[in-house]
Design an enzyme around this catalytic site. Structure first.
Site, PDB file in Angstrom:
ATOM      1  N   TRP A 163       0.871  -1.186   0.000  1.00  0.00           N
ATOM      2  CA  TRP A 163       0.000   0.000   0.000  1.00  0.00           C
ATOM      3  C   TRP A 163       0.905   1.232   0.000  1.00  0.00           C
ATOM      4  CZ3 TRP A 163      -1.646   2.787   4.880  1.00  0.00           C
ATOM      5  CH2 TRP A 163      -2.562   3.809   4.596  1.00  0.00           C
ATOM      6  N   ASP A 181      -0.393  -5.143   9.646  1.00  0.00           N
ATOM      7  CA  ASP A 181      -1.361  -4.131   9.252  1.00  0.00           C
ATOM      8  C   ASP A 181      -2.640  -4.891   8.898  1.00  0.00           C
ATOM      9  OD1 ASP A 181      -2.883  -2.148   8.179  1.00  0.00           O
ATOM     10  OD2 ASP A 181      -1.465  -1.555   6.615  1.00  0.00           O
ATOM     11  N   LYS A 211     -13.039  -0.346   6.301  1.00  0.00           N
ATOM     12  CA  LYS A 211     -13.653  -1.223   5.295  1.00  0.00           C
ATOM     13  C   LYS A 211     -14.708  -2.137   5.906  1.00  0.00           C
ATOM     14  CE  LYS A 211      -9.966   0.315   3.336  1.00  0.00           C
ATOM     15  NZ  LYS A 211      -9.495   0.764   2.071  1.00  0.00           N
TER      16      LYS A 211
HETATM   17  N1  PGU Z   1      -3.467  -0.361   5.464  1.00  0.00           N
HETATM   18  C1  PGU Z   1      -3.797  -0.849   4.263  1.00  0.00           C
HETATM   19  C2  PGU Z   1      -3.126  -2.075   3.780  1.00  0.00           C
HETATM   20  C3  PGU Z   1      -4.763  -0.198   3.495  1.00  0.00           C
HETATM   21  O1  PGU Z   1      -5.090  -0.703   2.317  1.00  0.00           O
HETATM   22  C4  PGU Z   1      -5.378   0.971   3.982  1.00  0.00           C
HETATM   23  C5  PGU Z   1      -6.395   1.720   3.167  1.00  0.00           C
HETATM   24  C6  PGU Z   1      -5.010   1.410   5.256  1.00  0.00           C
HETATM   25  C7  PGU Z   1      -4.049   0.720   5.971  1.00  0.00           C
HETATM   26  C8  PGU Z   1      -5.559   2.636   5.916  1.00  0.00           C
HETATM   27  O2  PGU Z   1      -6.871   2.863   5.865  1.00  0.00           O
HETATM   28  P1  PGU Z   1      -7.578   3.793   6.938  1.00  0.00           P
HETATM   29  O3  PGU Z   1      -8.746   4.356   6.254  1.00  0.00           O
HETATM   30  O4  PGU Z   1      -6.601   4.796   7.393  1.00  0.00           O
HETATM   31  O5  PGU Z   1      -7.964   2.870   8.050  1.00  0.00           O
HETATM   32  N2  PGU Z   1      -6.199   1.728   1.789  1.00  0.00           N
HETATM   33  C9  PGU Z   1      -7.233   2.079   0.874  1.00  0.00           C
HETATM   34  C10 PGU Z   1      -7.884   3.409   1.166  1.00  0.00           C
HETATM   35  C11 PGU Z   1      -7.373   4.632   0.528  1.00  0.00           C
HETATM   36  C12 PGU Z   1      -6.065   5.080   1.103  1.00  0.00           C
HETATM   37  O6  PGU Z   1      -5.066   4.899   0.403  1.00  0.00           O
HETATM   38  O7  PGU Z   1      -6.049   5.583   2.243  1.00  0.00           O
HETATM   39  C13 PGU Z   1      -6.715   1.900  -0.543  1.00  0.00           C
HETATM   40  O8  PGU Z   1      -7.446   2.196  -1.472  1.00  0.00           O
HETATM   41  O9  PGU Z   1      -5.612   1.376  -0.713  1.00  0.00           O
END
Ligand code: PGU
Length: 466
Positions: free
Chosen positions: A194, A275, A311
């Protein structure tokens, strides 16, 4: 741009303005602001005008103290949504951000969330500050949800749990803890990962490097490479692992592979750092999706886990999550928690209450908890069904014989299509399909009705753009 000053001689039209003796100050004429002095050279470097005649006027035009700040690039994930909003084409599809949509491609507020919010209204709950560590009822249920309520490490009070600003804020708090108490320690992150992981550790001043994870040849896990890189890391490194539904690849280790990963981590005295952003969203089961974390904890390893409710409860904008640090003694856990609070206090003081109350109400109430599990299965089920329909469409339409079955092997919200940057650009520029440039598409933003269109766009981009 340097500050631009115009020095006005007394012959200028403005010189005819009458001024009181010894006047110092500013006056507005049209859209200009005039700084005036009488007979003295200005000391302010932004107002360098010399006296010429009885009155000197200095005019500041477009002067900013922030001139040296350059434009930041758009965020690789959230910037995609910004671009999507600007596109007027009716076929447009936002598969960038990992956010669940209904079959009608609308955002979804879970019924259990609405019920929990109604309960909060009925009870007339207040908006006082939470303690620095967050809502006690939330911290209790979030650790239980992650480790299992009957996990001995909860009874032994070996988990330091602090409510965080969702997954991101919880990761950031842990990064600050690493920076302060493990100076120089490295964090190993998967390649790819990510995108925000790198920003988080960079901003916290924590050095990081990558371990091999994705193998483009097999469109699967490079397990041998992963093990070799974790082995080669300096003893006592933090190994960042996606608890389930790896983002962006959708490829998770098997239970046997998880055990081998834990073996190497244990041998090398590393500290696992999970994570967990998709508990319940990968398989539809909260317990199955926590099994990697639980199996590491069962070995008696000390570890960190960041959690998110963006999510699985659809609480994206509520910013609710937690950081859990499992320690070998309750004494250590108490001390770690005190330091997490100390790090949080100057950063954001204390976390928001609304999402914490929702989670505490849903997870803490047996009937709402069961309803949540059903709704989560519905969401996970819809994503699985569009995954299948997309695969069927691709297989039926693509006459080249390419094997698209990797799409079915991936799990969670995303599919890692293997499209390169130029091909991803074609998806957006020609087909109005918005996605991240690493080739990731969010199936949570896809409907059954749009699968054929998406298949056409992927086939065109894959075969006609190199
Ligand atoms: N860790 C991972 C692996 C994630 O995919 C995401 C969110 C988070 C943590 C953090 O999400 P929080 O909303 O802070 O709890 N990834 C999504 C959301 C968009 C972003 O980049 O924040 C995504 O689309 O990859």
């Amino acid at each position: 741009m340097a500050s631009t000053m115009l020095s006005l001689a007394s012959a200028s039209p403005c010189a005819s303005l009458s001024m009181p003796e010894n006047h110092k100050g500013k006056m507005k004429v049209g859209s200009f602001e005039f700084s005036t002095v009488l007979g003295k050279e200005r000391r302010n470097p932004f107002l360098k005008a010399k006296s010429s005649g009885r009155i000197t006027m200095a005019v500041a035009v477009n002067v900013s103290r922030f001139e040296g700040i350059t434009m930041a690039p758009p965020d690789p994930i959230l910037g995609v949504s910004e671009a999507f909003r600007k596109d007027a084409n009716e076929m447009k599809l936002n598969l960038g951000v990992g956010a669940y949509r209904t079959e009608e491609l609308q955002p979804y507020v879970l019924n259990v969330v609405k019920k929990a919010e109604n309960l909060m209204l009925e009870r007339g709950e207040n908006k006082e500050y939470l303690p620095i560590e967050g809502l006690a009822a939330f911290n209790k249920v979030t650790a239980e949800l992650l480790f299992g309520a009957d996990n001995p490490l909860i009874q032994q009070q070996r988990v330091a749990t602090v409510q965080g600003l969702s997954g991101t804020g919880s990761l950031r708090l842990a990064a600050a803890l690493i920076e302060r108490y493990f100076p120089g320690a490295k964090v190993l992150i998967s390649s790819p990962t990510w995108g925000n992981h790198k920003n988080i550790f960079n901003d916290a001043g924590v050095p990081w490097s990558e371990y091999r994870y994705y193998d483009p040849k097999t469109v699967g896990l490079d397990f041998d490479g992963m093990i070799l890189d974790i082995k080669a890391a300096p003893e006592g490194s933090f190994i960042l692992l996606h608890g389930c539904a790896h983002n962006p690849t959708g490829i998770d280790p098997t239970p046997e592979q998880w055990e081998k990963i834990a073996d190497v981590i244990q041998q090398k005295n590393h500290i696992p750092f999970f994570d967990v952003a998709y508990q319940g969203f990968a398989s539809g089961s909260l317990d199955a999706d926590a099994s990697s974390v639980r199996s590491f904890a069962a070995r008696g390893l000390e570890l960190l886990v960041a959690q998110s409710y963006s999510k699985n409860l659809g609480l994206y904008a509520e910013r609710i999550g937690a950081i859990n640090v499992v320690c070998s003694s309750s004494d250590a856990a108490t001390r770690v928690k005190s330091q997490l609070k100390r790090l949080a206090r100057p950063m954001y003081s204390n976390p928001p209450i609304h999402g914490a109350k929702i989670v505490a109400n849903v997870v803490g109430d047996p009937s709402l908890f069961n309803e949540w599990k059903e709704e989560m299965q519905l969401m996970a089920g819809r994503i699985k069904s569009v995954r299948q329909i997309l695969f069927d469409s691709l297989s039926a339409k693509d006459k080249s014989g390419k094997d698209w079955s990797f799409i079915l092997k991936q799990i969670g919200m995303f599919s890692f299509t293997g499209l390169n940057k130029a091909q991803s650009d074609n998806m957006t520029n020609k087909w109005h399909v918005y996605m991240t440039k690493d080739g990731r598409i969010s199936l949570a933003g896809l409907s059954a009705a749009k699968c054929e269109y998406l298949a056409d766009s992927i086939i065109d981009s894959y075969h006609n753009v190199k």
